[in-house]
Design a protein around this motif. Sequence first.
Motif, PDB file in Angstrom:
ATOM      1  N   VAL A 105      -5.618  -6.785   2.830  1.00 39.34           N
ATOM      2  CA  VAL A 105      -4.871  -6.434   1.654  1.00 39.34           C
ATOM      3  C   VAL A 105      -3.564  -7.370   1.698  1.00 39.34           C
ATOM      4  O   VAL A 105      -3.099  -7.629   2.686  1.00 39.34           O
TER       5      VAL A 105
ATOM      6  N   SER B   2      -2.086 -13.279  -0.977  1.00 39.07           N
ATOM      7  CA  SER B   2      -2.483 -12.166  -1.828  1.00 39.07           C
ATOM      8  C   SER B   2      -3.113 -12.827  -3.132  1.00 39.07           C
ATOM      9  O   SER B   2      -3.967 -11.672  -3.649  1.00 39.07           O
TER      10      SER B   2
ATOM     11  N   GLY C 162      -6.297  -1.167  -1.436  1.00 39.01           N
ATOM     12  CA  GLY C 162      -6.289  -1.051  -0.131  1.00 39.01           C
ATOM     13  C   GLY C 162      -5.720   0.435   0.199  1.00 39.01           C
ATOM     14  O   GLY C 162      -5.964   0.976   1.415  1.00 39.01           O
TER      15      GLY C 162
ATOM     16  N   MET D  81       0.768  -1.251   0.243  1.00 38.99           N
ATOM     17  CA  MET D  81      -0.077  -0.031  -0.103  1.00 38.99           C
ATOM     18  C   MET D  81       0.664   1.384  -0.015  1.00 38.99           C
ATOM     19  O   MET D  81       0.470   2.337  -0.630  1.00 38.99           O
TER      20      MET D  81
ATOM     21  N   THR E 156      -0.202  -7.953   1.229  1.00 42.36           N
ATOM     22  CA  THR E 156       1.043  -7.275   1.205  1.00 42.36           C
ATOM     23  C   THR E 156       2.073  -8.098   1.757  1.00 42.36           C
ATOM     24  O   THR E 156       2.159  -9.151   2.218  1.00 42.36           O
TER      25      THR E 156
ATOM     26  N   LEU F 226      -7.651  -7.739  -1.022  1.00 39.21           N
ATOM     27  CA  LEU F 226      -7.573  -6.733  -1.806  1.00 39.21           C
ATOM     28  C   LEU F 226      -6.009  -6.532  -2.518  1.00 39.21           C
ATOM     29  O   LEU F 226      -5.166  -6.779  -1.816  1.00 39.21           O
ATOM     30  N   THR F 227      -6.035  -5.876  -3.712  1.00 34.65           N
ATOM     31  CA  THR F 227      -4.519  -5.475  -4.089  1.00 34.65           C
ATOM     32  C   THR F 227      -4.311  -4.381  -3.318  1.00 34.65           C
ATOM     33  O   THR F 227      -4.979  -3.649  -2.655  1.00 34.65           O
ATOM     34  N   PRO F 228      -2.889  -4.055  -3.484  1.00 38.50           N
ATOM     35  CA  PRO F 228      -2.486  -2.697  -2.611  1.00 38.50           C
ATOM     36  C   PRO F 228      -3.038  -1.487  -3.078  1.00 38.50           C
ATOM     37  O   PRO F 228      -3.382  -0.734  -2.274  1.00 38.50           O
TER      38      PRO F 228
END
Length: 287
Positions: A197, A218, A229, A15, A199, A224-226
Motif C-alpha cells: 500500500v 504510491s 489496503g 489505511m 502510505t 494499492l490505494t489506502p
Amino acid sequence: MSIQTAIVTGANSGMGLATTIELAKQGYQVIMACRSEKRGQEALHRALHQSGSSRIELMLCDLGSLDSIRQFARRFREQHDQLDVLVNNAGVVMIKRKETSDGFEQSIGINHLGHFLLTLLLIEPLKAAKQGRIVNVSSGAYKVGKIHFDDPHFHKGYNPIKGYAQSKLANVYFTRSLARRLAGTSVTANCLHPGAVGTSIGVNRSTGFGTRIMAFASKLPFFLTPEEGARTAIYLATSPDVAGVTGQYFYQQKQEQLKPHALDDAAAEQLWTWSEEQVGLQPDERL
C-alpha cells in the motif's frame, strides 16, 4: 440498537484514515487515535466530510510513549463502557535506528509494544461488547522476520528490513497469544497483511524524510490505494463471516496459512513475557 464503537490507531492518514471513514459510513462511532493534534484535526475534518457521519472524534495517543498510551486508555474507559472494535493499524519503518521516549527501538516499540499495552488496557471494554474484535495490521514481511531476543532493540547491527520484519512477526505472535488467552470470551483477535500500500509508513516521524519517495511510490501501478489496503481490516472488523474466527492471519479477506516459524508458540510466549516486562504491565492488567 446501540451504536458500536471502534478505535483506529494511526488514523490521520493512509489505511487508518480509510478505515475510519468506512467504519463511520457503516454506522460506527469511531475514535481516531493520533499522535499529532494538527494532523489529527486535519484528518478528522476529512473523515467527517467524506463519511457524512458526525460520530467521529479525535483522541491523542502516541504509541511511542507508554505514558501517552495509559492516558488515552484511561480517558477512553472514563467515557465509554464498551469497545466493539480495536484496529491496531499504526506502523513505522525506520530507515535509521531511533528510540521512543521509553528507550525502545521505534519499530518494535511502536508497531508492537505500543499496541501490546494499548490492547491489554482496553480488554475490559472489549469484553463488555457483544462481540469485541481486535484487528492487528501485520505484514507479509513477517515471513522474513525473527525475534532477536538477544538484542530486540538492535543496539548493534540495525537495519530497516530486520527491524520492520521483527515487529511484524511480533504482531502475528501477539495475535495468536491473545487469541489463546481470550478463548472462552466474546473477544476475537486476528491479524492481516494489507498488501503493498502506498502510505506514509516510510516517512520519518520527526523530519518528514521520505515524503517524496513515498509519494512517488504510491503512484506505481502495483501499489494499492489506502482504501484497497484497508479492505481486509474492515472485513475483520465488521463481517459476520468472521464473527467466531480468532487467532488467524488474513490476506485479501481470506484466511492464509502462516509460515512454520510464525506458529512457534514457545517463541510467542517468550515474546509475551518480554513485552509485559518492557511496558511495565501491572499484575491486575495481565491476561
